[in-house]
Structure formats: C-alpha cells, structure tokens
Design a protein around this motif. Structure first.
Motif, short mmCIF file in Angstrom:
data_model
loop_
_atom_site.label_atom_id
_atom_site.label_comp_id
_atom_site.label_asym_id
_atom_site.label_seq_id
_atom_site.Cartn_x
_atom_site.Cartn_y
_atom_site.Cartn_z
N LEU A 95 -1.83 -10.01 3.45
CA LEU A 95 -0.66 -10.87 3.71
C LEU A 95 -0.05 -10.50 5.06
N TRP A 96 0.20 -9.21 5.27
CA TRP A 96 0.64 -8.76 6.58
C TRP A 96 0.32 -7.31 6.84
N GLY A 97 0.18 -7.03 8.12
CA GLY A 97 0.05 -5.65 8.58
C GLY A 97 1.31 -5.28 9.34
N THR A 98 1.53 -3.97 9.52
CA THR A 98 2.70 -3.51 10.25
C THR A 98 2.47 -2.08 10.73
N ALA A 99 3.34 -1.63 11.62
CA ALA A 99 3.23 -0.26 12.14
C ALA A 99 4.36 0.58 11.57
N LEU B 263 6.82 2.94 12.49
CA LEU B 263 7.48 3.49 13.67
C LEU B 263 8.73 4.26 13.26
N PHE B 264 8.68 4.91 12.08
CA PHE B 264 9.89 5.57 11.58
C PHE B 264 9.65 6.93 10.92
N SER B 265 8.45 7.21 10.41
CA SER B 265 8.27 8.47 9.67
C SER B 265 8.08 9.67 10.59
N PHE C 219 -0.01 -3.38 4.51
CA PHE C 219 -0.04 -1.94 4.82
C PHE C 219 0.54 -1.64 6.19
N HIS C 220 0.99 -0.36 6.35
CA HIS C 220 1.30 0.23 7.65
C HIS C 220 0.11 1.11 8.05
N ASP C 221 -0.06 1.34 9.33
CA ASP C 221 -1.10 2.27 9.80
C ASP C 221 -1.00 3.62 9.09
N PHE D 169 5.49 -6.97 -3.12
CA PHE D 169 6.25 -6.00 -3.91
C PHE D 169 6.39 -4.71 -3.11
N ASP D 170 7.44 -4.67 -2.30
CA ASP D 170 7.73 -3.44 -1.54
C ASP D 170 8.50 -2.51 -2.47
N ALA D 171 7.88 -2.22 -3.61
CA ALA D 171 8.57 -1.57 -4.72
C ALA D 171 7.83 -0.31 -5.13
N ILE E 263 12.30 -11.34 4.31
CA ILE E 263 13.58 -10.98 3.68
C ILE E 263 13.33 -10.17 2.42
N GLU E 264 13.99 -9.01 2.36
CA GLU E 264 13.85 -8.14 1.18
C GLU E 264 15.12 -8.19 0.35
N GLN E 265 14.94 -8.36 -0.96
CA GLN E 265 16.11 -8.46 -1.83
C GLN E 265 17.01 -7.23 -1.71
N GLY E 266 16.41 -6.04 -1.72
CA GLY E 266 17.20 -4.81 -1.65
C GLY E 266 17.99 -4.71 -0.36
N HIS E 267 17.40 -5.18 0.73
CA HIS E 267 18.11 -5.13 2.01
C HIS E 267 19.28 -6.11 2.01
N ALA E 268 19.08 -7.26 1.38
CA ALA E 268 20.17 -8.24 1.27
C ALA E 268 21.36 -7.61 0.54
N TYR F 169 0.83 -1.21 0.00
CA TYR F 169 0.00 0.00 0.00
C TYR F 169 0.86 1.26 0.00
N TRP F 170 1.97 1.22 0.78
CA TRP F 170 2.72 2.46 0.99
C TRP F 170 3.33 3.00 -0.29
N HIS F 171 4.06 2.16 -1.03
CA HIS F 171 4.74 2.69 -2.20
C HIS F 171 3.76 3.01 -3.33
N ILE G 180 10.43 -10.41 11.65
CA ILE G 180 11.33 -9.27 11.61
C ILE G 180 11.85 -9.13 10.19
N GLU G 181 11.99 -7.89 9.73
CA GLU G 181 12.54 -7.67 8.38
C GLU G 181 13.95 -7.09 8.52
N PRO G 182 14.97 -7.89 8.25
CA PRO G 182 16.35 -7.39 8.42
C PRO G 182 16.70 -6.29 7.42
N ILE H 180 8.83 -12.87 1.70
CA ILE H 180 9.80 -12.02 1.00
C ILE H 180 9.19 -10.69 0.55
N ASP H 181 10.06 -9.67 0.55
CA ASP H 181 9.77 -8.42 -0.16
C ASP H 181 10.59 -8.48 -1.43
N MET H 182 9.89 -8.58 -2.57
CA MET H 182 10.55 -8.86 -3.85
C MET H 182 10.82 -7.56 -4.58
C1 XUL Z 1 11.90 -0.33 4.37
C2 XUL Z 1 11.01 -1.48 4.20
C3 XUL Z 1 9.67 -1.38 4.83
C4 XUL Z 1 9.17 -2.67 5.39
C5 XUL Z 1 7.88 -2.52 6.17
O1 XUL Z 1 13.12 -0.44 3.72
O2 XUL Z 1 11.35 -2.43 3.54
O3 XUL Z 1 8.78 -0.87 3.89
O4 XUL Z 1 8.97 -3.60 4.40
O5 XUL Z 1 7.95 -1.58 7.16
#
Ligand code: XUL
Ligand code: CO
Length: 430
Positions: free
Chosen positions: A136-140, A142-144, A98-100, A336-338, A265-270, A48-50, A229-231, A293-295
C-alpha cells in the motif's frame, strides 16, 4: 514455512454466528457493498513495524516480546520477512506497509544500509509475486536513529538534511520497484522540543524544500502514486509542524504543493490533535487532499499515542461515512498502524488483533454505505442549508444587506440543530 504461526489456521469468513476465534464474522472480502467488494472498499494493510519490529516496550520498561528474528542481522531480517508473509496469507491481507528500518538492520554506512534494504525488497518482490500481496505504501524511518534526534529535513545541521534526503530517495526507489501504491512522509521529528533553540521560519522552509524535492523525484522516476503527509500534533516532539489536516493544507499552500501531496490520516493522531477522526477526514475530503487512513485508535484516557486496534463500530462507521461520501479510497486504503498490548505475547494475538479490527472496519463500512444509500444525513443537511440555495448574499456588499435587514423588521427566528435526532439516526445503522 516457519513454525511461528503453527497453531494459527487460515482465517475465513464464517458469518456472525460462528464461535471460531480464527474466523471473520463481518468481513466477507467478496461481499459487494456500495458497488465494490469489501476487499476493494477497505483495502486492508498490515503495518510491518508494529507487528514484526516492535519489541513491546513502553516508557517504563523494555522488550516483552521474544521473537526468533530479533537478532539484528540479515538472517533475522529474512526470517522476519518469511513470518510476515505467512501472516498476510493467514489473514488474506491484500496489502502491507513498511519503513526501511523495519525490514533491515542498520548498516555501518549509508551504503550498507541501502544495500541491505535492496536485499530485503528483492525478497519482498519474489514473495509478493508468489502470494499476490501488494504494497500500500512505503516510507522512511527518519526518527528512530539518534542522527535524527533534532529532526530530519528540519535539522539545524544540513548534513542531516542530506542524509534524510538520500534515505527518502532510497525508500522511494524501493517503493517504486515494488509497485507501491503510495509513498508516505510522516514528520517523525519535524518539530521542536523548545522554541528557545528553534528558528521556526527556517525549519519550515527546509521542510518545504525537502517536500518539493520529493515531488520532483517522484516525477523523475515515474512513480504514479500519491505522496502523502501524515499529520500528527506532538509526540515524539513537543510540537510537530504537520499538526493536523488544516495545518498541513496551509503548509502545502505556502509551498505550492496542494495539488501534489495528499494526507494519510491516523485516528490516534486526530485524537491527539483534539479532533475526532471524522473531523480530520471531512476536512481532507473537503480540501481535496484525502489519501489514506491509519486505522488505529488511542486510549481516550491516557493522552498519548497508544496505537490500538480499532474496536468501536460506531467510530468506524462515522469515519467510513466521510470516506465513502468523498468517493471512497482511490490509491489509499486502511492501514492498521496498530500494535498489540505489551502483555499480548502469543503469535495468535497478532492474528486475532487483526481479525477483530478487520471485522470492526467491515461493520463500520457496511453501516456507512447503508446510511449513504438511505440519504437521511444528507437530506437533513441539505434541508438545514436550504435557505442558501436561492440566496445571493455571498455576492453582495454590506450596504445593500444592511438596508434590507433594516427594512425586514424583527429578524430571523432560530431553528433546532436536531443533533440528538441525527445521533439516533446513526444508531439505527450501527
Ligand atoms: C507514528 C506513525 C507512523 C507513521 C509512519 O505515530 O503513525 O508509524 O504511520 O511513519
Ligand atoms: Co501512522
């Protein structure tokens, strides 16, 4: 119906030879691959965010997208929800995340923000019922907001820890109410800018206590899905505590949570962590903590988190190979966190970015399933380690090993690792 996607027809599978932009060439949701339909293997989710909340800024410039819902009020939030579900239907996307903060404007108080979240998630519940789209998942987030600038759980101010805990509770409640299949914690600002003002030990203990409280709350409300947890190694902070999969595993072990929490696990973070995506996936499956995964890839030159849609079937194949080898997704999926590039202004760009990404993933998954079925990589690996099948060395002491080695003369002869042969093997399937 809104008119936002007025010029975008519903996307259907038409096969590789079609010249229709609004068609899948490789993603046929009903095709059975590796014992399941592609829809059930890949479990695609739209972020939702991107797609709907990101204004198109970069470090040197602000908003480029003009969306009719960018009004920072509840009318805008409701319009955004309408458009989002229209896109899910055009793509036939089975899930979203989505995030809140993506779905509602910030209120003047915590209570107002929470009430607004509830109003939108009630709308989501109705739309999910009507369309069959799932969470698929919800999240908060806690960064913006500036209150989290020095961290959430790891903040030096306990009042911020409390605000973060209350926020996660409200987001877990929302996720649970919507039948969400997982809950994600990405430690957005859980890290530091400078060690000069940071008490590492204390901050890690705060993060451990926070995660334990989240696990306890999950059991209290009867939420069935995994917490994940998303590293990520850095960005936004200079150093993030959830650096990579191995670091997260050490953290979970330290706080006795390794059987409770998995990883998204997100490819970009890897890539930011100096790893390949498949390394992080193989690490997680071998440790028994793989979740989802976040692809989305990063640009290999820019060195920051560019969150681009996947476009490389070979990379996708190597990733899905590790996932399928580990037994495939259970509650997890392919999110798709894209985000679009900031010049991609048209509503159609939002649809076509996902169409291409879904096709690339389908190609990757099909190649991965074919490689697994063929068994060539596993046979080569088994052959490489076959000496160990009949060896008792790992249970023996150095003294007896030393005596045997001394008696054996010249010692072992090196063998080829056959890397190029294996790389050629991959190319046969992609
Ligand atoms: C940030 C990131 C986030 C998480 C969810 O780099 O990947 O969007 O996926 O908070
Ligand atoms: Co992500």
């Amino acid at each position: 119906m809104t008119d936002f996607f007025a010029n975008c027809p519903k996307v259907r599978f038409e096969g590789p030879d079609t010249d229709n932009d609004f068609a899948f060439r490789h993603y046929n949701p009903d095709e059975v691959v590796g014992g399941k339909t592609l829809k059930d293997q890949l479990r695609f989710a739209v972020a939702y965010w991107h797609s709907f909340a990101w204004p198109g800024g970069d470090p040197f410039g602000g908003q480029t997208f003009e969306r009719p819902w960018f009004t920072d009020d509840m009318a805008g939030a409701r319009l955004k929800a309408d458009v989002a579900f229209e896109m899910f239907e055009i793509l036939d996307a089975p899930f979203f995340c989505f995030h809140d903060a993506d779905v509602r404007p910030e209120g003047a108080t915590f209570a107002e923000s929470e009430d607004r979240l509830k109003e939108i998630t009630d709308i989501f519940a109705r739309k999910m019922d009507e369309t069959g789209v799932k969470l698929l998942w919800g999240t908060a987030n806690l960064f913006s907001h500036r209150r989290f600038m020095s961290g959430a759980a790891t903040n030096p101010d306990p009042d911020v820890y409390a605000y973060a805990a209350a926020t996660v509770k409200s987001c877990m409640d929302a996720t649970h109410a919507l039948g969400g299949e997982n809950y994600v914690l990405w430690g957005g600002r859980e890290g530091y800018e400078t060690l000069l003002n940071t008490d590492l030990k204390r901050e890690r203990a705060q993060a451990g206590a926070f995660l334990r409280a989240a696990v306890e709350y999950k059991y209290k409300i009867g939420f069935q899905g995994p917490l994940m947890i998303e590293p990520k190694p850095q960005e936004p902070t200079k150093h993030q505590y959830d650096y990579d999969v191995a670091t997260v595993y050490g953290f979970l072990k330290e706080f006795d949570l390794e059987n409770e929490v998995k990883v998204n696990i997100e490819q970009g973070h890897a890539i930011l962590a100096g790893h390949s995506f498949e390394h992080e996936l193989a690490m997680a499956t071998s440790l028994g903590i793989f979740g989802s995964i976040d692809m989305n890839r990063n640009d290999y030159q820019s060195g920051w988190d560019t969150d681009q849609f996947p476009d490389n079937p070979r990379e996708a194949a190597l990733a899905y190979y590790e996932i399928l080898k580990g037994g495939g997704f259970k509650a997890g999926g392919t999110n798709f966190d894209a985000k679009l590039r900031r010049q991609s202004l048209d509503p159609a760009d939002l649809i076509l970015s996902h169409v291409g990404a879904m096709d690339v993933c389908a190609r990757g998954l099909k190649a991965a399933a074919a490689m697994l079925e063929d068994g060539g990589l596993e046979a080569a690996r088994a052959e490489r380690y076959s000496g160990w099948d009949s060896s008792d060395l790992m249970t023996r002491d150095f003294g007896s090993i030393h005596a045997e080695v001394r008696a054996n003369g010249a010692g072992p002869g090196p063998k080829s690792g056959r890397q190029e042969r294996l790389e050629n093997y991959i190319s046969r399937f992609v």
